[in-house]
Design an enzyme around this catalytic site. Structure first.
Site, PDB file in Angstrom:
ATOM      1  N   HIS A 110       0.828  -1.213   0.000  1.00  0.00           N
ATOM      2  CA  HIS A 110       0.000   0.000   0.000  1.00  0.00           C
ATOM      3  C   HIS A 110       0.857   1.254   0.000  1.00  0.00           C
ATOM      4  CE1 HIS A 110      -3.747  -2.159   0.607  1.00  0.00           C
ATOM      5  NE2 HIS A 110      -3.055  -2.966   1.384  1.00  0.00           N
ATOM      6  N   ALA A 137       8.261 -21.691   7.691  1.00  0.00           N
ATOM      7  CA  ALA A 137       7.011 -21.227   8.294  1.00  0.00           C
ATOM      8  C   ALA A 137       7.064 -19.736   8.597  1.00  0.00           C
ATOM      9  CB  ALA A 137       6.740 -22.002   9.581  1.00  0.00           C
ATOM     10  N   ALA A 155      12.539 -19.812   8.711  1.00  0.00           N
ATOM     11  CA  ALA A 155      11.256 -19.465   9.306  1.00  0.00           C
ATOM     12  C   ALA A 155      11.271 -18.048   9.855  1.00  0.00           C
ATOM     13  CB  ALA A 155      10.926 -20.454  10.421  1.00  0.00           C
TER      14      ALA A 155
END
Length: 181
Positions: A110, A137, A155
């Site tokens: 954005h 993850a 991760a």
């Protein structure tokens, strides 16, 4: 009395089998090569989008995808549970790529600050992920990122920009930790 328990157990097992077979029959499939979907998979393909994928693609479940631009997945792509994919300009994923739990891929972000009337409220850049990549993850892959073939993203990392081929990256933002053999 033992016969009644045995009959009831058989009936319960039969009902479970029928539910399982019914769930298999309702699995969604996009046009082309069949995919394996786990539970709660939501993929919205917009008018400018499309999903071109190779064989043996698997989505484990709890997946949400917004695909408003051309998207390509190679063979043997695996998304573990909780993944989110948002594509407004383009996403290319190579073959033999694995994504851990709760991975998020965005080719947009954005605009922060005032936006003129009628101007875009977000910026886009395509994301490219090479072959034989492992994404751990809770990784976030941001717009304009390129992850090189044979690389591993640890991760919890946040990837923005270029990841060379055959390296391990970690951290926020992701930095090269070492080369892989």
């Amino acid at each position: 009395m033992a016969d009644l328990r045995l009959d009831r157990r058989r009936l319960e097992n039969g009902v479970r089998r029928l539910r399982y077979l019914g769930a298999l029959a309702r699995r969604p499939s996009l046009a082309g090569t069949p995919m394996v979907f786990g539970p709660r998979v939501d993929i919205r393909v917009g008018p400018g989008g499309g999903l071109d994928r190779g064989e043996r693609c698997v989505i484990a479940g709890d997946f949400h995808g917004v695909i408003d631009a051309p998207t390509t997945w190679g063979d043997d792509v695996f998304f573990n549970v909780g993944a989110y994919v948002c594509v407004f300009e383009g996403l290319t994923i190579g073959s033999r790529v694995m994504f851990g739990e709760r991975v998020s891929i965005h080719d947009e972000d954005h605009v922060v600050g005032p936006v003129a009337p009628g101007a875009a409220r977000y910026r886009t850049s395509p994301v490219i992920i090479g072959d034989d990549v492992w994404v751990g993850a809770n990784v976030v892959v941001l717009r304009g990122s390129r992850i090189g073939s044979g690389s591993v993203v640890a991760a919890g990392a946040v990837v923005r920009g270029e990841v060379p081929d055959g390296v391990l990256v970690a951290g926020v933002p992701a930095k090269v930790v070492r080369e892989l053999l």
